[in-house]
Design a protein around this motif. Sequence first.
Motif, PDB file in Angstrom:
ATOM      1  N   ARG A 166      -6.877   0.157  -8.647  1.00 49.22           N
ATOM      2  CA  ARG A 166      -7.132  -1.287  -8.793  1.00 49.22           C
ATOM      3  C   ARG A 166      -6.118  -2.093  -7.979  1.00 49.22           C
ATOM      4  O   ARG A 166      -6.461  -3.104  -7.352  1.00 49.22           O
ATOM      5  CB  ARG A 166      -7.086  -1.688 -10.259  1.00 49.22           C
ATOM      6  N   LEU A 167      -4.853  -1.663  -7.988  1.00 48.84           N
ATOM      7  CA  LEU A 167      -3.835  -2.349  -7.195  1.00 48.84           C
ATOM      8  C   LEU A 167      -4.159  -2.272  -5.703  1.00 48.84           C
ATOM      9  O   LEU A 167      -3.952  -3.232  -4.956  1.00 48.84           O
ATOM     10  CB  LEU A 167      -2.454  -1.740  -7.464  1.00 48.84           C
ATOM     11  N   LEU A 168      -4.687  -1.112  -5.279  1.00 47.61           N
ATOM     12  CA  LEU A 168      -5.084  -0.953  -3.883  1.00 47.61           C
ATOM     13  C   LEU A 168      -6.235  -1.899  -3.549  1.00 47.61           C
ATOM     14  O   LEU A 168      -6.241  -2.540  -2.484  1.00 47.61           O
ATOM     15  CB  LEU A 168      -5.494   0.500  -3.627  1.00 47.61           C
ATOM     16  N   GLU A 169      -7.206  -1.996  -4.465  1.00 43.01           N
ATOM     17  CA  GLU A 169      -8.334  -2.912  -4.256  1.00 43.01           C
ATOM     18  C   GLU A 169      -7.859  -4.354  -4.148  1.00 43.01           C
ATOM     19  O   GLU A 169      -8.327  -5.127  -3.294  1.00 43.01           O
ATOM     20  CB  GLU A 169      -9.338  -2.764  -5.400  1.00 43.01           C
ATOM     21  N   GLU A 170      -6.923  -4.746  -5.014  1.00 42.87           N
ATOM     22  CA  GLU A 170      -6.397  -6.110  -4.985  1.00 42.87           C
ATOM     23  C   GLU A 170      -5.676  -6.404  -3.673  1.00 42.87           C
ATOM     24  O   GLU A 170      -5.824  -7.474  -3.081  1.00 42.87           O
ATOM     25  CB  GLU A 170      -5.442  -6.320  -6.163  1.00 42.87           C
ATOM     26  N   GLU A 171      -4.908  -5.443  -3.200  1.00 39.33           N
ATOM     27  CA  GLU A 171      -4.174  -5.644  -1.957  1.00 39.33           C
ATOM     28  C   GLU A 171      -5.109  -5.768  -0.764  1.00 39.33           C
ATOM     29  O   GLU A 171      -4.879  -6.583   0.139  1.00 39.33           O
ATOM     30  CB  GLU A 171      -3.188  -4.493  -1.742  1.00 39.33           C
ATOM     31  N   LEU A 172      -6.183  -4.949  -0.757  1.00 45.08           N
ATOM     32  CA  LEU A 172      -7.118  -4.971   0.374  1.00 45.08           C
ATOM     33  C   LEU A 172      -8.158  -6.077   0.241  1.00 45.08           C
ATOM     34  O   LEU A 172      -8.832  -6.424   1.225  1.00 45.08           O
ATOM     35  CB  LEU A 172      -7.817  -3.608   0.491  1.00 45.08           C
ATOM     36  N   GLY A 173      -8.332  -6.590  -0.957  1.00 50.98           N
ATOM     37  CA  GLY A 173      -9.271  -7.688  -1.169  1.00 50.98           C
ATOM     38  C   GLY A 173     -10.721  -7.284  -1.228  1.00 50.98           C
ATOM     39  O   GLY A 173     -11.614  -8.115  -1.037  1.00 50.98           O
ATOM     40  N   GLN A 195      -1.410   5.820  -3.730  1.00 50.38           N
ATOM     41  CA  GLN A 195      -2.675   5.165  -4.045  1.00 50.38           C
ATOM     42  C   GLN A 195      -3.823   5.788  -3.250  1.00 50.38           C
ATOM     43  O   GLN A 195      -4.912   6.019  -3.789  1.00 50.38           O
ATOM     44  CB  GLN A 195      -2.565   3.672  -3.739  1.00 50.38           C
ATOM     45  N   GLN A 242      -3.530   2.329 -10.202  1.00 53.80           N
ATOM     46  CA  GLN A 242      -3.131   2.378  -8.801  1.00 53.80           C
ATOM     47  C   GLN A 242      -4.303   2.068  -7.868  1.00 53.80           C
ATOM     48  O   GLN A 242      -4.136   1.405  -6.838  1.00 53.80           O
ATOM     49  CB  GLN A 242      -2.527   3.738  -8.462  1.00 53.80           C
ATOM     50  N   MET A 302       0.841  -1.194   0.000  1.00 53.85           N
ATOM     51  CA  MET A 302       0.000   0.000   0.000  1.00 53.85           C
ATOM     52  C   MET A 302       0.879   1.249   0.000  1.00 53.85           C
ATOM     53  O   MET A 302       1.852   1.323   0.749  1.00 53.85           O
ATOM     54  CB  MET A 302      -0.897   0.001   1.244  1.00 53.85           C
ATOM     55  N   LYS A 303       0.538   2.198  -0.854  1.00 54.39           N
ATOM     56  CA  LYS A 303       1.329   3.414  -0.977  1.00 54.39           C
ATOM     57  C   LYS A 303       0.458   4.640  -0.705  1.00 54.39           C
ATOM     58  O   LYS A 303      -0.747   4.645  -0.999  1.00 54.39           O
ATOM     59  CB  LYS A 303       1.924   3.525  -2.381  1.00 54.39           C
TER      60      LYS A 303
END
Length: 313
Positions: free
Chosen positions: A38-45, A5, A36, A1-2
């Motif tokens: 979408r990447l956050l959504e993927e990381e948080l599930g 994002q 970015q 997570m950044k």
Amino acid sequence: MKLQQLRYLCEVVRRGLNVSEAAEALHTSQPGVSKQIRLLEEELGVKILVRHGKRVVEVTEPGRIILGIAERILHDADNLKKVGKDFSEEGSGSLTIATTHTQARYALPPVISRFIRRYPEVRLSLREGSPQQILELMNTGAADIAITTEVHELYQDLVTLPCYQWNRCVITPLGHPLLKQQKLTIESIARYPIITYDFAFSSDSPIKRAFDARGIKPNVSLTAIDGDVIKAYVEMGLGIGILAKMAFDPARDHGLRLIDASHLFEPSTTRIGIRRNAYLRGYVYDFIEMFAPHLTRTVVEKTMRGGGADYEL
């Protein structure tokens, strides 16, 4: 997570879910912002944004919770930067004040003069607007403090500290019939076209309450956010003005006359607004105390820590 994002997510929501506008404001590309998030959504599930084709149409229920946390994280990150600057660049920096024209023109000049002499390396910026515009500047972080009066109930996310009370006057052109009246009344004001502030009759202001209490509907011919504009049109003979008493300057307003109206309207309180949990640099506390001497650093810090009722006069 950044942090980037989180910043992209908050900006998309701030821009009404318009990714293109958010990308432009962030000086980056639309695909980059979308990727970015979408990447956050993927990381948080979880899904944060609801998409219809290429458009973002809604924030999900978990997304609203994530958004609130993201805003706090970004706010705290900004506070960390300010702490560093406070110790590494003491006496230099910037201070942006969101305020009304009346405060900027008539109440702030002597304070700003003192502040600049004490802190010549601090860049001051005044952002003038209506109470609603001031609230937006504070909500988006575009201003550090707010100085305003009306629509106090809008400022729920701010700590508000009272500075001083003021009242209103009626201004007329030279030779106006109201000047011959022994005592000003709401009924006598209502006989003439009225020129006043934008918010005077659009909210629960003392002016509106005074007319409502008498069951009188005023003839409002013109409204403005700028007291000098109100005076200009009154001097042209287009009506009588209702404005803050501090906005009348006998040395400059030769073509106008003032009638005190403090017996007709409840006094108003000018307040300083600060975002809750904000980190204020030392010179901001000094500015606040210059403007309102009773608002010492101790008082301001105690009020901000309290999290309950705001300090009152």
